[in-house]
Write an enzyme that holds these catalytic residues in place. Structure first.
Site, PDB file in Angstrom:
ATOM      1  N   HIS A   6       2.658   9.215 -27.517  1.00 27.26           N
ATOM      2  CA  HIS A   6       3.566   9.645 -28.585  1.00 27.26           C
ATOM      3  C   HIS A   6       2.806  10.366 -29.695  1.00 27.26           C
ATOM      4  O   HIS A   6       1.915   9.779 -30.312  1.00 27.26           O
ATOM      5  CB  HIS A   6       4.258   8.391 -29.145  1.00 27.26           C
ATOM      6  CG  HIS A   6       5.250   8.640 -30.212  1.00 27.26           C
ATOM      7  ND1 HIS A   6       5.154   8.074 -31.465  1.00 27.26           N
ATOM      8  CD2 HIS A   6       6.383   9.384 -30.218  1.00 27.26           C
ATOM      9  CE1 HIS A   6       6.193   8.438 -32.193  1.00 27.26           C
ATOM     10  NE2 HIS A   6       6.951   9.240 -31.466  1.00 27.26           N
ATOM     11  N   GLU A  33       3.982  13.462 -25.776  1.00 25.91           N
ATOM     12  CA  GLU A  33       5.112  13.920 -26.597  1.00 25.91           C
ATOM     13  C   GLU A  33       4.562  14.603 -27.840  1.00 25.91           C
ATOM     14  O   GLU A  33       3.506  14.195 -28.355  1.00 25.91           O
ATOM     15  CB  GLU A  33       5.965  12.710 -26.997  1.00 25.91           C
ATOM     16  CG  GLU A  33       7.264  13.060 -27.707  1.00 25.91           C
ATOM     17  CD  GLU A  33       7.247  12.901 -29.219  1.00 25.91           C
ATOM     18  OE1 GLU A  33       8.288  13.105 -29.848  1.00 25.91           O
ATOM     19  OE2 GLU A  33       6.175  12.585 -29.810  1.00 25.91           O
ATOM     20  N   ASP A  35       5.977  17.109 -31.553  1.00 22.69           N
ATOM     21  CA  ASP A  35       7.105  17.532 -32.394  1.00 22.69           C
ATOM     22  C   ASP A  35       6.882  18.956 -32.889  1.00 22.69           C
ATOM     23  O   ASP A  35       5.781  19.278 -33.353  1.00 22.69           O
ATOM     24  CB  ASP A  35       7.211  16.611 -33.610  1.00 22.69           C
ATOM     25  CG  ASP A  35       7.276  15.144 -33.215  1.00 22.69           C
ATOM     26  OD1 ASP A  35       8.264  14.748 -32.590  1.00 22.69           O
ATOM     27  OD2 ASP A  35       6.318  14.395 -33.531  1.00 22.69           O
ATOM     28  N   HIS A  48       4.972  16.091 -37.297  1.00 23.96           N
ATOM     29  CA  HIS A  48       6.173  15.261 -37.201  1.00 23.96           C
ATOM     30  C   HIS A  48       7.168  15.493 -38.339  1.00 23.96           C
ATOM     31  O   HIS A  48       8.349  15.737 -38.117  1.00 23.96           O
ATOM     32  CB  HIS A  48       5.818  13.770 -37.141  1.00 23.96           C
ATOM     33  CG  HIS A  48       7.044  12.911 -37.074  1.00 23.96           C
ATOM     34  ND1 HIS A  48       7.658  12.396 -38.194  1.00 23.96           N
ATOM     35  CD2 HIS A  48       7.808  12.535 -36.018  1.00 23.96           C
ATOM     36  CE1 HIS A  48       8.740  11.732 -37.822  1.00 23.96           C
ATOM     37  NE2 HIS A  48       8.854  11.797 -36.512  1.00 23.96           N
ATOM     38  N   LYS A 110      12.455  19.728 -33.733  1.00 28.20           N
ATOM     39  CA  LYS A 110      12.755  18.985 -34.965  1.00 28.20           C
ATOM     40  C   LYS A 110      13.759  19.743 -35.850  1.00 28.20           C
ATOM     41  O   LYS A 110      13.541  19.915 -37.040  1.00 28.20           O
ATOM     42  CB  LYS A 110      11.449  18.729 -35.732  1.00 28.20           C
ATOM     43  CG  LYS A 110      10.625  17.576 -35.157  1.00 28.20           C
ATOM     44  CD  LYS A 110      11.283  16.248 -35.447  1.00 28.20           C
ATOM     45  CE  LYS A 110      10.424  15.051 -35.058  1.00 28.20           C
ATOM     46  NZ  LYS A 110      11.191  13.813 -35.009  1.00 28.20           N
ATOM     47  N   ASP A 228       2.199   4.869 -29.065  1.00 24.92           N
ATOM     48  CA  ASP A 228       1.070   5.374 -29.854  1.00 24.92           C
ATOM     49  C   ASP A 228      -0.259   4.888 -29.261  1.00 24.92           C
ATOM     50  O   ASP A 228      -1.314   5.377 -29.643  1.00 24.92           O
ATOM     51  CB  ASP A 228       1.173   4.858 -31.305  1.00 24.92           C
ATOM     52  CG  ASP A 228       2.451   5.317 -31.998  1.00 24.92           C
ATOM     53  OD1 ASP A 228       2.977   6.381 -31.635  1.00 24.92           O
ATOM     54  OD2 ASP A 228       2.924   4.603 -32.918  1.00 24.92           O
TER      55      ASP A 228
HETATM   56  O1  G3P Z   1      10.532  11.718 -28.874  1.00 26.22           O
HETATM   57  C1  G3P Z   1      10.420  10.369 -29.140  1.00 26.22           C
HETATM   58  C2  G3P Z   1      10.151  10.131 -30.601  1.00 26.22           C
HETATM   59  O2  G3P Z   1       9.083  10.937 -30.968  1.00 26.22           O
HETATM   60  C3  G3P Z   1      11.355  10.437 -31.468  1.00 26.22           C
HETATM   61  O3  G3P Z   1      11.152  10.054 -32.780  1.00 26.22           O
HETATM   62  O4  G3P Z   1      10.606  10.380 -35.136  1.00 26.22           O
HETATM   63  O5  G3P Z   1       8.792   9.797 -33.526  1.00 26.22           O
HETATM   64  O6  G3P Z   1       9.817  12.054 -33.479  1.00 26.22           O
HETATM   65  P1  G3P Z   1      10.029  10.599 -33.756  1.00 26.22           P
HETATM   66 MG    MG Z   2       8.890  12.915 -31.744  1.00 23.98          MG
END
Ligand code: G3P
Ligand code: MG
Length: 241
Positions: A6, A33, A35, A48, A110, A228
């Site tokens: 993550h 993953e 953002d 993020h 995002k 994480d």
């Molecule tokens: O994509 C999973 C997770 O990353 C979604 O929430 O706020 O960590 O981007 P966030």
């Molecule tokens: Mg995310």
């Protein structure tokens, strides 16, 4: 059950930096993953928050700063002095880290707070130019963006992100249409997950950092977790699951 790192290996490295992604790229895990936001001058950057305040030495919203302005700050020392001078990476730079690996890549759009006109199309262009469409899943809390993305690129997997406890999540995902559901951990423990799994949904859960939670999700039959701490989860689940 598969493991996605993550925001890269973000428990041990500053999230969404090249250092965090290089650490994840070395691991025999299924995926990663990240953002994506759009800068003032239309560049795709990986971070993020909408603002750079929490994870950099600067202040302001990504949408109000050019890439050059964003690059003038340090995105590592908030985490540890060991990572001083980490920069904000572009999407291209992050994808380059995974160019020669087989990791599945979850690109999160995002655009749920600021709409970022054209974000989906730019991300699609990046995916196509690198030829990685078969190992990408594009997700968002902005379900309008997912619907638009799927219309432009039916061959690329898309997923709906939700923090909410939904009724008939399977039917809702088909209606968008989306290929998978990415569910917030507390909601994932509710009836909706078991029901959606029974109907045939692909379910991935965020953010799972405790072994007990991973164990419970594994028992329910969840397909993947975002964590994480990918190394810790690998010790429990095993590599390349
Ligand atoms: O994509 C999973 C997770 O990353 C979604 O929430 O706020 O960590 O981007 P966030
Ligand atoms: Mg995310």
């Amino acid at each position: 059950m598969k493991i996605y790192a993550h925001r890269g290996s973000s428990g041990t490295h500053p999230e969404n930096t090249i250092a965090a992604f290089k650490a994840a790229a070395k691991l025999p895990i299924f995926g990663v993953e990240l953002d994506v936001h759009l800068t003032k001058d239309g560049e795709l950057v990986v971070i993020h928050d909408e603002s750079i305040d929490r994870t950099s030495t600067g202040t302001g919203n990504v949408k109000d700063l050019s890439l050059a302005e964003l690059r003038s700050y340090d995105y590592g020392s908030w985490f540890s002095s060991e990572f001083a001078n980490e920069s904000i990476p572009t999407l291209k730079e992050v994808l380059h880290v995974f160019k020669d690996t087989s990791h599945h890549i979850n690109i999160e759009l995002k655009s749920d707070i600021f709409p970022y006109e054209g974000l989906g199309n730019k991300v699609l262009h990046e995916i196509e130019s690198l030829g990685i469409a078969d190992r990408v899943v594009v997700s968002s809390f902005d379900h309008e963006a997912i619907r638009e993305f799927k219309k432009s690129a039916p061959h690329i997997e898309v997923a709906l992100l939700t923090m909410e406890v939904l009724v008939d999540a399977y039917d809702y995902a088909r209606f968008i249409p989306a290929d998978a559901l990415h569910i917030f951990l507390p909601a994932a423990m509710r009836k909706m997950t078991k029901e959606a799994l029974l109907k045939g949904s692909i379910i991935r859960v965020f953010t799972v950092n405790e072994i007990e939670h991973a164990q419970a999700l594994h028992e329910i039959g969840v397909h993947a977790i975002f964590t994480d701490y990918p190394e810790k989860m690998m010790d429990f689940i095993g590599p390349h699951n």
